[in-house]
Design a protein around this motif. Structure first.
Motif, PDB file in Angstrom:
ATOM      1  N   ALA A 145      -0.170   3.422  19.594  1.00 48.37           N
ATOM      2  CA  ALA A 145       0.941   2.510  19.660  1.00 48.37           C
ATOM      3  C   ALA A 145       2.386   3.475  19.685  1.00 48.37           C
ATOM      4  O   ALA A 145       3.105   3.141  20.475  1.00 48.37           O
TER       5      ALA A 145
ATOM      6  N   LEU B 209       0.756  -1.205   0.167  1.00 42.05           N
ATOM      7  CA  LEU B 209      -0.126   0.019   0.038  1.00 42.05           C
ATOM      8  C   LEU B 209       0.836   1.307   0.050  1.00 42.05           C
ATOM      9  O   LEU B 209       0.456   2.188  -0.433  1.00 42.05           O
ATOM     10  N   SER B 210       2.162   1.039   0.528  1.00 40.28           N
ATOM     11  CA  SER B 210       2.794   2.507   0.563  1.00 40.28           C
ATOM     12  C   SER B 210       3.862   2.759  -0.603  1.00 40.28           C
ATOM     13  O   SER B 210       4.369   3.539  -0.740  1.00 40.28           O
TER      14      SER B 210
ATOM     15  N   LEU C 208       2.139   0.901   8.311  1.00 44.49           N
ATOM     16  CA  LEU C 208       2.063   1.601   7.295  1.00 44.49           C
ATOM     17  C   LEU C 208       2.553   3.030   7.996  1.00 44.49           C
ATOM     18  O   LEU C 208       3.483   3.922   7.263  1.00 44.49           O
ATOM     19  N   ALA C 209       2.197   3.519   9.158  1.00 39.23           N
ATOM     20  CA  ALA C 209       2.896   4.605   9.663  1.00 39.23           C
ATOM     21  C   ALA C 209       4.276   4.478   9.785  1.00 39.23           C
ATOM     22  O   ALA C 209       5.187   5.406   9.565  1.00 39.23           O
TER      23      ALA C 209
ATOM     24  N   MET D 121      -2.713   8.685   1.971  1.00 40.15           N
ATOM     25  CA  MET D 121      -1.419   8.686   2.648  1.00 40.15           C
ATOM     26  C   MET D 121      -0.628   7.264   2.369  1.00 40.15           C
ATOM     27  O   MET D 121      -1.020   6.573   1.409  1.00 40.15           O
ATOM     28  N   GLY D 122       0.629   7.267   2.827  1.00 40.89           N
ATOM     29  CA  GLY D 122       1.304   6.227   2.810  1.00 40.89           C
ATOM     30  C   GLY D 122       1.915   5.976   1.492  1.00 40.89           C
ATOM     31  O   GLY D 122       2.309   4.939   0.973  1.00 40.89           O
ATOM     32  N   ASN D 123       2.158   7.241   0.767  1.00 37.83           N
ATOM     33  CA  ASN D 123       2.916   6.993  -0.634  1.00 37.83           C
ATOM     34  C   ASN D 123       4.277   7.374  -0.181  1.00 37.83           C
ATOM     35  O   ASN D 123       5.065   8.272  -0.607  1.00 37.83           O
ATOM     36  N   ALA D 124       4.964   6.626   0.650  1.00 35.77           N
ATOM     37  CA  ALA D 124       6.388   6.618   0.959  1.00 35.77           C
ATOM     38  C   ALA D 124       7.256   6.606  -0.204  1.00 35.77           C
ATOM     39  O   ALA D 124       7.076   5.705  -1.065  1.00 35.77           O
TER      40      ALA D 124
ATOM     41  N   VAL E 276      -7.650   5.967  12.104  1.00 32.08           N
ATOM     42  CA  VAL E 276      -6.379   5.607  11.466  1.00 32.08           C
ATOM     43  C   VAL E 276      -5.588   6.390  12.374  1.00 32.08           C
ATOM     44  O   VAL E 276      -4.365   5.757  12.882  1.00 32.08           O
TER      45      VAL E 276
ATOM     46  N   THR F 267       9.673   5.345  -1.895  1.00 30.12           N
ATOM     47  CA  THR F 267      10.620   4.295  -1.878  1.00 30.12           C
ATOM     48  C   THR F 267      11.607   4.245  -2.903  1.00 30.12           C
ATOM     49  O   THR F 267      12.445   3.679  -3.042  1.00 30.12           O
TER      50      THR F 267
ATOM     51  N   SER G 218      -5.236  -3.466  12.434  1.00 26.83           N
ATOM     52  CA  SER G 218      -4.669  -2.153  12.907  1.00 26.83           C
ATOM     53  C   SER G 218      -2.745  -2.460  12.710  1.00 26.83           C
ATOM     54  O   SER G 218      -2.110  -1.640  12.580  1.00 26.83           O
TER      55      SER G 218
ATOM     56  N   LEU H 239      -1.894  -0.906   9.573  1.00 23.58           N
ATOM     57  CA  LEU H 239      -2.102   0.596   9.813  1.00 23.58           C
ATOM     58  C   LEU H 239      -0.860   1.017  10.437  1.00 23.58           C
ATOM     59  O   LEU H 239      -0.063   1.849  10.011  1.00 23.58           O
ATOM     60  N   LEU H 240      -0.240   0.013  11.506  1.00 23.53           N
ATOM     61  CA  LEU H 240       0.842   0.603  12.245  1.00 23.53           C
ATOM     62  C   LEU H 240       2.238   0.475  11.376  1.00 23.53           C
ATOM     63  O   LEU H 240       3.030   1.418  11.354  1.00 23.53           O
TER      64      LEU H 240
ATOM     65  N   LEU I 254       6.364   2.988   7.991  1.00 22.79           N
ATOM     66  CA  LEU I 254       6.908   2.887   6.771  1.00 22.79           C
ATOM     67  C   LEU I 254       6.966   4.360   6.292  1.00 22.79           C
ATOM     68  O   LEU I 254       8.230   4.656   5.674  1.00 22.79           O
ATOM     69  N   SER I 255       5.893   5.280   6.585  1.00 18.26           N
ATOM     70  CA  SER I 255       5.896   6.264   6.148  1.00 18.26           C
ATOM     71  C   SER I 255       7.294   7.263   6.903  1.00 18.26           C
ATOM     72  O   SER I 255       7.246   8.565   6.753  1.00 18.26           O
TER      73      SER I 255
ATOM     74  N   ILE J 180      -5.017   4.976  16.196  1.00 13.62           N
ATOM     75  CA  ILE J 180      -4.421   3.693  16.171  1.00 13.62           C
ATOM     76  C   ILE J 180      -2.924   3.868  16.062  1.00 13.62           C
ATOM     77  O   ILE J 180      -2.200   3.216  16.948  1.00 13.62           O
ATOM     78  N   GLN J 181      -2.595   4.674  15.370  1.00 21.53           N
ATOM     79  CA  GLN J 181      -1.189   4.883  15.356  1.00 21.53           C
ATOM     80  C   GLN J 181      -0.564   5.734  16.282  1.00 21.53           C
ATOM     81  O   GLN J 181       0.369   5.573  16.773  1.00 21.53           O
TER      82      GLN J 181
END
Lengths: 374, 543, 288
Positions: free
Chosen positions: C285, B101-102, B428-429, C1-4, C278, C6, B422, B425-426, B431-432, C281-282
């Motif tokens: 953690a 996804l990333s 994903l966070a 989001m998440g378009n890291a 979202v 790479t 989750s 999602l974690l 990785l970003s 949750i992040q």
């Protein structure tokens, strides 16, 4: 409008760490006082004690005729501008300014006129409906000012309000604050670590270091007659030059000698003031502007020349800054009249204006021997 | 004075929560510890029957760990551990999905995205319509012309009906696929993230009921999809000599073993030379273990294939008499009336499947007896068979009914539920949050693909992995109750520790003392595992 | 989001585009595998009982039979509508109580200085380590003793004071600069006003996250309602669904219709508040 009186105020954290030591000062009604010093010197703590955000460990603070030690911040009738502005992000600019007035239960229409007036005064009428997030740094700064002004408090407190602005904006806002103060004539306590800000803004400046007040005076008095070596080094840009040495008696006069090549003859009046330090280690201090290549006018000799190894020249326009090294390895800067063919890298002889030379007793806080404080 | 005032203000804010916290969280924890040291059972000591509650020290713990309850306790403990096998698979899956996804898969420019998604929308509509035109059987024939479908199991439907149903189904699938592609382009990875997340959001009784339906041996979606490949395999095995399959199985396992060996050796060399740290080594070890397990499992299954495919129907080597004798034997063991069971066993018709026989007996026996009975019956059938459905040869498993497969079914569902949840999602966070400069530096150093993953991505994600592993093990050890309650009602050897606690405390005898002891043993296990995780994890994170 | 990023600074060659298409297809297939069971659920729910087993051969039922949905609600013994109400009622009250009490406690832990604060907070933190099963038996005994057994209060009160909610909101409030409180106290606000007019509005994202967690968790809660409720009128959805399954074990379409309807509220909540959830949750953690 009120006088603020700090009576031997002390702040101790955890019973051991002394943040502010014996702060004793009366700020006159309508006066603009700047607390300045390096970070951790206790200036912010002092301000926060006046605001009521910190408890006072010892001594009393009074605003007007009232001792406020146990008065809650909201009842002290003060307003404060914070370094990060502390604008309420979820309120519009209007609401931000009106919040304090609403809490004081002012009638709605009165709040409205006061906010409008203040906004007009600061030129932020067009921003009233916006939220802080949608404002630039400078605009936020104005809103923070507006929020303080609109309350019409007895005392303004500023906690490094300009340090989040860029250099150019800082200068213009500085002027504006001075203007506002001249119009409103409200007692103001202003905290900054920037000596230039302190010089330009304050009616009086309080220089602090390590929790202690080093000197309280008008900007020019502090500049001309620093009470000790710390104050001399802290104020002025580029900073004052210092040379370590000794006072020796020879050829009928008192001389400052660094033990190598530097030998300066002290003028008569100065010599009599420091006579008691004969034979002791002292520090010689003089501002970069008290140096000249030519021995003319106030730079005329004798016994006022010193030869230094030059290394770098920084042109400033009318003048140039010359970085030099003394024979004992000390670093000095001379600010002299500009010329294109300055012999960088050569040894150059400079002449000092001996009437603007200071002598300090040894140590970081060594008192000024030429201009002893009262 | 001042601090007292501050305390009063703070208490005013805190009190509403603090009282609740003390009464319903902090207090119960201490209370629980005390209960676990007593013989309190609500059937004996309650409002009506005021027998004193006796303090019995650690007896409850003793009974569970080594005493009369220990057989059940450890059985259920291993069931719990079995269910936790899904955790590493799920975590790896979450990481893969997050990495997927990333990575940007859609065009960067908005205008291109709009035109592409419009194109896909048009194509989808056209394709759906085209599918309908091609597959739709036309108008319903007049009554006289209707022909009943000849396909097995569809006897009551006419051919026209079957054709139309299939046509609708195909159109539905095409439209779904196209619709998802459209959303995937239009909304980008956010759409896929939402779809992946939905299962874990909905985990609960409703979801387990759905999976119970999906797992039905006959008529369930999963076995319907397993059917054709297994049939193909069956015919393939039948038409080739067995030694080919033995050779194939050994080769697969051998290659996996050699690969693993070389990976371990490389890893040890790199670790010893300081070329890569402990984090990379642990990651490599994880891959090795997975590869080894997969290789061994695949190899073993392949070797077993001929024996299983050529084995006759699983039922035929067990007669009703056999079952009856087992029942009698078991009934005696469990203290159930032997005569009742004997008469019931006598009624079992010959040629029934073991499952049906057990189902017939189920009302008369306890849960435990039933699951033990099931095991004995299966052990006498053909223990190595993949499935137990009545068909010949290789057939899909009776997922939730057989003790051999029920736990696996729950694990499969658990992975499906959690993989996009989750944890993803974690990741994903995480990785970003990896600075792109690290990848740039790695690219300049010449790293790509696997070495980029093992040297940049994996170490950078170590704190996230650490957190996920801790939370998953804590959840896993307490898990399985709801699933088993809904899907198997505790049958088929699916009882976990939490289910056990429920049974002890809230079913038969309300033995609150014993149940509390179970809870505290679980707490101790969780504590030890978390501490272990911290030991390994902190080394990895600091590495 | 998440378009890291790479693959920074790389030009899009044909190989890269092919790779992206392949990746997109994989994502699509994975997505389909998550979606198909729900589709199957719908298909089963609109089938006749006799036709459910045919679906594996024909995909769709002979006729779409939407009657199962009203049938779920129209039953003499099982009041499915009541279960829905109960779940919303219980989850709703728990959420409200949690938001109020946890945010107040979080204010005391994050904004106020008072003796013993860190010790009390450590006590809160410590209980987060304790697995939920430990609490079941003693809380059950306490609830029985307090007369809340088999009652709405027993369903709501014991789960309304979580240490987790307090912890989450405290972490969130710590990110709000203290100068805002100070500015407000100089502006003339007391603690209650700072809490309600400054901190609470600013902590809104955190509170929304906590509220979603609380609602979803209690909407799906199984173990606690199972042991605390004996009266059929008090059953929440999960317990009701289980009872439904036991009495209608053979009627797959009806059960599918019921479970599908039970899934709808969480999906709506998620789709509407996805952004907050979202992030939450992040946050939970990273700070945890």
């Amino acid at each position: 409008m009120a006088e603020v009186k700090l009576d031997h105020v002390r702040k101790v954290y955890d019973g051991t760490v002394v943040a502010v030591e014996d702060f004793h000062l009366t700020i006159k009604d309508g006066e603009f006082v700047v607390l300045v010093g390096p970070s951790g010197c206790g200036k912010s703590t002092t301000l926060r004690m006046v605001a009521g955000l910190e408890e006072i460990s010892d001594g009393t603070i009074s605003i007007g005729d009232r001792v406020v030690n146990d008065v809650l911040p909201k009842d002290r009738d003060i307003a404060m501008v914070f370094q990060n502005y502390a604008l309420y992000p979820h309120m519009t600019v209007y609401k931000n300014m009106a919040f304090g007035l609403m809490l004081r239960k002012l009638p709605r229409d009165q709040i409205h006129t006061r906010v409008e007036q203040t906004a007009a005064m600061l030129g932020i009428e067009h921003l009233l409906k916006r939220r802080p997030k949608a404002l630039s740094g400078g605009q936020r700064q104005r809103v923070a000012l507006g929020r303080a002004i609109v309350r019409e408090p007895k005392v303004f407190l500023f906690d490094e309000p300009l340090s989040n602005l860029d250099a150019k904006l800082r200068v213009t806002t500085r002027t504006e604050i001075k203007n506002l103060h001249q119009r409103l004539k409200t007692t103001t306590i202003y905290v900054t670590h920037d000596q230039e800000e302190a010089m330009t803004l304050g009616d009086r400046i309080v220089v602090m270091s390590e929790g202690k007040v080093q000197q309280v005076d008008t900007p020019l008095n502090i500049y001309r007659r620093p009470a000790n070596r710390f104050v001399a080094a802290f104020l002025g840009s580029p900073p004052m030059n210092f040379i370590q040495g000794k006072l020796e008696e020879s050829e009928g006069g008192l001389h400052f000698m660094d033990g190598q090549y530097i030998d300066l003859t002290l003028p008569g009046e100065m010599a009599s003031r420091v006579a008691s330090h004969k034979g002791k280690a002292v520090t010689l201090g003089f501002r970069p502007t008290a140096m000249s290549e030519t021995a003319e006018g106030k730079f005329a000799g004798p016994g006022n020349s010193l030869t230094l190894q030059t290394s770098v020249v920084e042109p400033l326009g009318e003048r140039i800054d010359v970085s030099c090294t003394s024979s004992t390895g000390g670093h000095l800067v001379a600010r002299i009249e500009a010329r294109d063919d300055f012999p960088v890298g050569d040894r150059v002889t400079f002449h000092l204006d001996m009437s603007h030379v200071h002598l300090f007793a040894d140590g970081e806080f060594g008192p000024n021997l030429v201009h002893p404080s009262a | 004075m001042k601090s007292r005032r501050a305390l009063l203000i703070a208490l005013a804010f805190l009190l509403p929560n603090l009282i609740g916290f003390l009464v319903f969280t902090f207090g119960p924890i201490l209370y629980s510890l005390w209960i676990s040291l007593t013989d309190w059972a609500l059937t004996r000591q309650n409002d009506f029957n005021e027998e004193p509650v006796n303090f019995i020290g650690v007896e409850n713990y003793q009974r569970l760990l080594v005493g009369d309850e220990s057989v059940l306790f450890w059985d259920y403990f291993w069931n719990t551990v079995f269910l936790m096998l899904g955790i590493p698979i799920g975590i790896a899956g979450s990481l893969v999905l997050a990495m997927m996804l990333s990575t940007r898969t859609t065009p960067r420019r908005l205008s291109r995205r709009i035109s592409l998604s419009t194109l896909i929308l048009v194509v989808t509509i056209l394709a759906s319509f085209g599918t309908w035109v091609v597959t739709n059987p036309g108008p319903r024939p007049t009554d006289s012309a209707e022909v009943l479908s000849s396909e097995e199991g569809l006897g009551t439907l006419t051919e026209w009906q079957v054709d139309r149903m299939r046509s609708n189904g195909t159109v539905l699938l095409v439209a779904t696929l196209g619709g998802m592609a459209f959303m995937g382009i239009a909304a980008g990875s956010v759409f896929f993230r939402t779809v992946y997340y939905l299962p874990s959001l909905l985990a609960g009784v409703a979801m387990y009921l759905l999976w119970k339906a999906l797992f039905r041996p006959r008529g369930g979606l999963i076995n319907a999809m397993l059917g054709p490949p297994l049939e193909w395999l069956q015919s393939a095995v039948e038409s080739t000599p067995p030694w080919l399959w033995y050779a194939l199985g050994i080769t697969i396992a051998g290659i996996a073993a050699l690969l693993c060996l070389s990976m371990v050796l490389t890893g040890v060399r790199k670790l010893a030379s300081g070329e890569s740290g402990i984090t990379a080594f642990v990651g490599r070890l994880g891959v090795v273990v997975t590869l080894l397990a997969t290789g061994a499992g695949l190899g073993y299954t392949t070797v077993q294939l001929p024996a299983q495919a050529l084995l006759p129907n699983g039922v035929s080597n067990l007669t009703a008499d056999d079952i009856a004798s087992v029942v009698l034997e078991m009934g005696g063991e469990a203290g159930v009336s032997g005569e009742l069971l004997a008469s019931l066993a006598g009624q079992i018709q010959p040629d029934v499947t073991p499952e049906d026989a057990i189902a017939q007996l189920a009302p008369a026996v306890t849960l435990d007896t039933e699951s033990r009975l099931r095991e004995v019956v299966y052990s006498r059938t053909s223990a190595t068979k993949i499935g137990y459905t009545a068909g010949e040869g290789l057939s899909p498993p009776e997922w939730l009914i057989s003790s051999r497969w029920a736990k696996t079914a729950i694990v499969i569902m658990g992975v499906w539920l959690g993989i996009g949840g989750s944890n993803m999602l974690l990741y994903l966070a995480g990785l970003s949050n990896i600075p792109p400069e690290l990848y740039e530096a790695a690219a300049i150093d010449g790293a790509s693909g696997w070495s980029r993953f093992i040297n940049v991505t994996w170490p950078q994600l170590a704190p996230t992995t650490f957190f996920i592993v801790i939370m998953s093990t804590i959840g896993g050890l307490q898990g399985g109750f709801e699933q088993a309650m809904v899907m198997t009602e505790g049958k088929a050897d699916t009882i976990t520790l939490t289910y056990y606690l429920y049974n002890v405390a809230f079913e038969d005898e309300f033995q609150l003392g014993l149940a509390s002891a179970i809870a505290w043993i679980m707490f101790a296990m969780i504590f030890v595992m978390t501490a272990l995780n911290f030991r390994v994890g902190s080394q990895m994170v600091n590495d | 989001m998440g378009n890291a990023n790479t693959s920074p600074g790389r030009r899009e060659g044909p190989l890269l585009i092919a790779g992206r298409i392949a990746l997109f297809v994989v994502a699509l297939v994975v997505g389909l595998s998550f979606f198909v069971p729900f589709m199957w659920q719908v298909l089963m729910s609109i089938s006749e009982v006799a036709d459910v087993d045919l679906l594996t051969k024909t995909v769709t039922p002979p006729e779409a039979n939407w009657e199962n949905y009203p049938r779920v609600f129209n039953h003499e013994q099982i009041e499915f509508g009541r279960y829905f109400f109960n779940s919303f009622f219980v989850a709703g009250w728990v959420t409200i109580i949690q938001v109020i009490t946890c945010s107040m406690a979080a204010y005391a832990f994050s904004r106020l200085q008072w003796p013993g604060r860190d010790k009390v907070f450590l006590g809160y933190l410590g209980t987060l380590m304790v697995p939920g099963v430990v609490l079941m038996v003693p809380t059950y005994a306490i609830v029985r003793y307090m007369g809340m057994f088999n009652d709405y209060t027993g369903l709501i009160i014991p789960v309304s004071f979580t240490a987790y909610g307090t912890f989450l909101l405290r972490q969130f409030m710590l990110t709000i600069p203290t100068s805002l409180d100070e500015a407000a106290s100089i502006d003339g606000a007391g603690h209650w006003r700072i809490y309600s007019q400054i901190i609470l509005p600013l902590a809104r994202p955190g509170i929304i996250v906590m509220a979603i967690f609380a609602f979803l968790f209690n909407y799906n809660a199984f173990f606690w309602p199972l042991i605390i409720v004996k009266d059929e009128n008090l059953r929440t959805l999960p317990i009701g669904l289980l009872a439904f399954n036991t009495s209608y074990g053979q009627e797959t379409p009806l059960i599918m219709a019921a479970s599908l309807m039970a899934m709808i509220p969480p999906v709506i909540i998620f789709l509407v508040l996805q952004k907050y959830l979202v992030k939450g949750i992040q946050l939970g953690a990273v700070k945890g």
